[in-house]
Write an enzyme that holds these catalytic residues in place. Structure first.
Site, short mmCIF file in Angstrom:
data_model
loop_
_atom_site.label_atom_id
_atom_site.label_comp_id
_atom_site.label_asym_id
_atom_site.label_seq_id
_atom_site.Cartn_x
_atom_site.Cartn_y
_atom_site.Cartn_z
N CYS A 1 13.97 11.30 5.26
CA CYS A 1 14.23 10.93 6.65
C CYS A 1 15.64 10.90 7.01
O CYS A 1 15.95 11.09 8.21
CB CYS A 1 13.82 9.51 7.01
SG CYS A 1 14.43 8.32 5.65
N GLU B 1 10.76 1.23 9.75
CA GLU B 1 11.85 2.30 9.28
C GLU B 1 11.03 3.74 9.46
O GLU B 1 10.25 4.11 8.62
CB GLU B 1 12.43 2.23 7.72
CG GLU B 1 13.05 0.91 7.90
CD GLU B 1 13.94 0.85 6.39
OE1 GLU B 1 13.67 1.56 5.39
OE2 GLU B 1 14.58 -0.14 6.30
N LYS C 1 0.86 -1.40 0.04
CA LYS C 1 -0.04 0.08 -0.01
C LYS C 1 0.89 1.34 -0.07
O LYS C 1 1.63 1.70 0.91
CB LYS C 1 -0.90 0.07 1.06
CG LYS C 1 -2.03 1.32 1.19
CD LYS C 1 -2.68 1.55 2.41
CE LYS C 1 -1.74 2.77 2.90
NZ LYS C 1 -1.85 3.96 2.13
N GLU D 1 10.64 15.69 14.56
CA GLU D 1 10.74 15.81 13.29
C GLU D 1 9.84 16.74 12.31
O GLU D 1 8.75 16.74 12.56
CB GLU D 1 10.59 14.24 12.65
CG GLU D 1 11.09 14.37 11.18
CD GLU D 1 10.58 12.80 10.58
OE1 GLU D 1 9.62 12.42 10.91
OE2 GLU D 1 11.52 12.29 9.88
P1 NDP Z 1 2.96 8.00 7.64
O1 NDP Z 1 3.54 7.35 8.90
O2 NDP Z 1 1.90 9.00 7.75
O3 NDP Z 1 2.60 7.05 6.58
C1 NDP Z 1 3.26 6.07 5.91
C2 NDP Z 1 2.56 4.83 5.31
O4 NDP Z 1 1.78 4.43 6.37
C3 NDP Z 1 1.42 5.55 4.35
O5 NDP Z 1 1.36 4.67 3.32
C4 NDP Z 1 0.16 5.64 5.11
O6 NDP Z 1 -0.91 5.82 4.39
C5 NDP Z 1 0.35 4.42 6.25
N1 NDP Z 1 -0.39 4.36 7.18
C6 NDP Z 1 -0.57 5.38 8.20
N2 NDP Z 1 -1.46 5.15 8.83
C7 NDP Z 1 -1.64 3.75 9.12
C8 NDP Z 1 -2.00 2.79 9.76
N3 NDP Z 1 -2.88 3.10 10.85
N4 NDP Z 1 -1.95 1.35 9.53
C9 NDP Z 1 -1.33 1.15 8.46
N5 NDP Z 1 -0.80 2.15 7.52
C10 NDP Z 1 -0.87 3.49 7.84
O7 NDP Z 1 4.25 8.59 7.12
P2 NDP Z 1 4.47 9.78 6.02
O8 NDP Z 1 3.87 9.02 4.69
O9 NDP Z 1 4.00 11.07 6.25
O10 NDP Z 1 6.12 9.73 5.81
C11 NDP Z 1 6.79 10.59 6.44
C12 NDP Z 1 7.41 9.92 7.45
O11 NDP Z 1 8.12 8.75 7.04
C13 NDP Z 1 8.38 10.56 8.29
O12 NDP Z 1 8.43 10.61 9.74
C14 NDP Z 1 9.71 10.17 7.51
O13 NDP Z 1 11.04 10.46 8.64
C15 NDP Z 1 9.52 8.59 7.64
N6 NDP Z 1 10.60 8.21 6.54
C16 NDP Z 1 11.47 7.27 7.26
C17 NDP Z 1 12.20 6.50 6.26
C18 NDP Z 1 13.51 5.65 7.08
O14 NDP Z 1 13.97 4.92 6.19
N7 NDP Z 1 13.49 5.59 8.18
C19 NDP Z 1 12.30 6.95 5.01
C20 NDP Z 1 11.48 7.79 4.72
C21 NDP Z 1 10.33 8.34 5.46
P3 NDP Z 1 -1.45 7.22 3.97
O15 NDP Z 1 -0.46 8.12 3.34
O16 NDP Z 1 -2.61 6.78 3.36
O17 NDP Z 1 -1.85 7.67 5.51
#
Ligand code: NDP
Length: 495
Positions: A298, A264, A189, A399
Site C-alpha cells: 500500500c 487502513e 480473518k 490504485e
Molecule cells: P480487500 O479489501 O479485497 O480485502 C481485505 C480483507 O477484507 C480480506 O481479508 C478480505 O477477504 C476481506 N473482505 C473483503 N470483503 C469483505 C467484507 N465485505 N466484509 C468483511 N471483510 C471483507 O483487499 P485486498 O486483500 O485486495 O488487499 C489489497 C488492498 O489492501 C489494497 O487496496 C491495499 O492498498 C490495501 N492495503 C492497505 C494497507 C494500509 O496500511 N493502508 C496495507 C496493505 C494493503 P477476502 O480476501 O476473502 O476477500
C-alpha cells in the site's frame, strides 16, 4: 531416517498439501458446514491445498470462544500477557525459515523478501507490543478544584482483525499483537488468497501456551466469513486493512452498530523528486519503492513526479535500473516474484491497456512473463513504466497495486503539491530534495498520513501509521495502537 531428519520432521510446521484449518478455542477444525476452498500457489498456478470455506456459524463459534476467554485474559497480569507474547515471538523466529518459505509459496513474493522483511516484522510486532504494554499506563490529571481525574485505559472485548493478502503475516500480527497486549481477545480473518501463515500462526499460539479462545483464526471469503464478523454484536472493535471499496462497505455496516473502527486502506502514493535531490539515491529508492513485493504494498510510490530540468536524466537512469530487474521463481534470487492471483494479474495488465488507451507511452514492461521451468504458468509480470499521462486520468487516479509506475513532470513546488494531493488517496508520500526548508514546507502541505523525506519505507513501530482521505480512518502504531485497542474511562473523584 537419521536423528536430525527425524527431529526436523517432528518440528516441521507445515507439510505441503496438508489441509489448513480454522483455529477456534484452541482447536484446529474444518468449517462446520464442511465446505473448502482451494489454495493456489501463484508462482506455479497450481493448487497447493485447501482451507475452510467458513460461514457465519464458524464466526459465531469463534466469537463465543473469544468472549468466553476475555475475562481471564483481560484480568491476567500485564507481565504474564507480555511473557506469552514474547514466547510467541520466539516461536515465530524459531520457525522463520519455514514461515518465509510458506509466505512466498502462498503470496508469490521472493523468499528473500519474506525472510528479510515479512517474518522478522511479525516477530517484531509481538516483541514491540509485549514490551510497550508494560509501560502503557492509565493517566491521571492532578487535583484541580478539589477533584482528581483518572483516565483508565481498559481492554474492550473481542476484536475483529481483517487483513489483506499482500503482507499476510506481517499485517495480521500488526493487528493481533497490540490487541492482545492491551488485554483483548481476537477473532481474525486473513485474506482468502493467503491463508497459510495465519494457519501456522494458530499452531504457534497453541505451542506458546496462549489460552484457548484468546486468538481465533477463521478462514474464508470476505462475504461469507468477513461480514458476519463485522456485524456480530459481541464485537465492539474492528481493525481492518484492505481496499478502499471494502473499507467503505465495512464502515457502512459497522457505523450504525457504533463499533470502534480503524481502517487502513488503499493508496496512490506520489514520489516527488526536486532538481536538488541526490539523484542516484532518489533513483535507486524510487525503483525499490515502485517494485518491492511486485508493487503490492500500500506504501509503494506509484506516481513519480519529477521536476522538469531533471526529468529526462531521471527517466533514463530509472529505466536502466528497472530493465535490469529480474522476474521469476520466488525461491531464487529475483527482484520480483509472482502477482498474488490470476485475477489480480489480469486486473493489473488491464490497467496497462487502459494507460495505452488514455494516451500513455509504455517505456518498458507491460507484459505477462512465463519463466522457464516449474513457474511457467505462474502469474508473473514485467515491471512497467509509463509516461505521458495527465494526473486526472484513471491510470493516475486509481490504485493499481502492481508493478506499474507512472512518470510525470512538474515545474515548481506548488505544481508538485497540486499533483501529489490531486487524488482521492492520502496514504504515503516521498519528497526528494537537499533543501531542508523545502522538505519541511512541502511535507507540511502534503495531505498524507506519512511523508518520507529522502527515504522510503522506514517504519519505526513507535510512530503513528495510517492514511488520510480515502486511505483510511484512524492511526495504529506504538501508543496509537494501544489507545485504539483500549477504552478510556474518565474517573473523577472528589477529594
Ligand atoms: P480487500 O479489501 O479485497 O480485502 C481485505 C480483507 O477484507 C480480506 O481479508 C478480505 O477477504 C476481506 N473482505 C473483503 N470483503 C469483505 C467484507 N465485505 N466484509 C468483511 N471483510 C471483507 O483487499 P485486498 O486483500 O485486495 O488487499 C489489497 C488492498 O489492501 C489494497 O487496496 C491495499 O492498498 C490495501 N492495503 C492497505 C494497507 C494500509 O496500511 N493502508 C496495507 C496493505 C494493503 P477476502 O480476501 O476473502 O476477500
Amino acid at each position: 531416517m537419521n536423528f536430525s531428519e527425524n527431529s526436523m520432521a517432528r518440528t516441521s510446521l507445515w507439510v505441503p498439501g496438508e489441509d489448513l484449518l480454522n483455529y477456534i478455542n484452541g482447536q484446529m477444525q474444518p468449517a462446520l458446514g464442511g465446505a473448502w476452498l482451494e489454495n493456489m500457489n501463484p508462482s506455479t498456478g497450481q493448487v497447493m491445498g485447501r482451507f475452510p470455506d467458513s460461514d457465519a456459524s464458524d464466526v459465531a463459534m469463534a466469537v463465543e470462544a473469544a468472549a468466553a476467554a476475555f475475562p481471564a485474559w483481560s484480568g491476567m497480569s500485564v507481565e504474564k500477557r507480555s511473557a506469552l507474547l514474547y514466547r510467541l515471538a520466539d516461536l515465530i523466529e524459531g520457525h522463520a525459515e519455514e514461515l518465509a518459505a510458506a509466505e512466498s509459496a502462498d503470496q508469490g513474493k521472493p523468499i528473500s523478501l519474506a525472510s528479510k522483511t515479512d517474518i522478522p516484522r511479525a516477530v517484531d510486532n509481538f516483541r514491540f507490543f509485549a514490551a510497550s504494554i508494560r509501560t502503557f499506563s492509565s493517566e491521571s490529571q492532578p487535583v484541580s478544584g478539589g477533584h482528581l481525574n483518572i483516565t483508565l485505559r481498559q481492554p474492550i472485548g473481542v476484536v475483529a482483525c481483517i487483513s489483506p493478502w499482500n503482507l499476510p503475516l506481517y499485517l495480521l500480527t500488526w493487528k493481533i499483537a497490540p490487541a492482545l497486549a492491551a488485554g483483548n481477545t481476537v477473532v481474525a480473518k486473513p485474506s482468502e488468497l493467503t491463508p497459510l501463515t495465519a494457519y501456522l500462526l494458530g499452531k504457534l499460539c497453541g505451542e506458546a501456551g496462549v489460552p484457548p479462545g484468546v486468538v481465533n483464526l477463521v478462514h474464508g471469503t470476505g462475504l461469507r466469513a468477513g461480514e458476519p464478523l463485522i456485524t456480530d454484536p459481541r464485537i465492539p472493535v474492528i481493525s481492518f486493512t484492505g481496499g478502499t471499496v471494502t473499507g467503505a462497505r465495512i464502515a457502512g455496516l459497522a457505523a450504525p452498530l457504533f463499533k470502534k473502527m480503524s481502517l487502513e486502506l488503499g493508496g496512490k502514493n506520489p514520489n516527488i523528486v526536486f532538481t536538488d535531490a541526490d539523484l542516484d539515491q532518489a533513483v535507486e529508492t524510487a525503483v525499490r519503492a515502485a517494485f518491492t513485493n511486485q508493487g503490492e504494498i500500500c506504501l509503494c510510490g506509484s506516481r513519480i513526479l519529477i521536476q522538469q530540468p531533471i526529468y529526462n536524466t531521471f527517466r533514463d537512469l530509472f529505466l536502466a535500473k528497472v530493465k535490469a530487474l529480474s522476474v521469476g521463481d520466488p525461491r531464487e534470487q529475483v527482484n520480483l516474484g509472482a502477482l498474488v492471483s490470476e485475477g489480480h494479474l489480469h486486473k493489473v495488465l488491464g490497467y496497462v491497456q487502459l494507460a495505452r488507451d488514455e494516451g500513455g507511452i509504455v517505456l518498458c514492461g507491460g507484459n505477462r512473463v512465463h519463466p522457464e521451468g516449474p513457474c511457467q504458468n505462474g502469474y508473473f509480470m514485467e515491471p512497467t513504466v509509463i509516461e505521458g499521462l495527465p494526473n486526472t486520468c484513471r491510470t493516475n487516479q486509481e490504485e493499481i497495486f502492481g508493478p506499474v509506475v507512472t512518470l510525470q513532470p512538474f515545474e515548481n513546488e506548488s505544481e508538485a503539491l497540486v499533483l501529489a494531493n490531486g487524488t482521492p488517496f492520502g496514504l504515503a508520500a516521498q519528497v526528494w530534495t537537499s533543501d531542508l526548508s523545502r522538505a519541511h514546507q512541502v511535507a507540511q502541505q502534503l495531505k498524507f498520513g506519512l511523508v518520507w523525506v529522502n527515504c522510503w519505507m522506514i517504519r519505526d513501530l513507535r510512530t503513528p501509521f495510517g492514511g488520510a482521505k480515502a486511505s483510511g480512518i484512524g492511526r495504529e502504531g506504538g501508543v496509537e495502537s494501544l489507545r485504539f485497542f483500549t477504552e478510556p474511562t474518565n474517573v473523577c473523584i472528589k477529594v
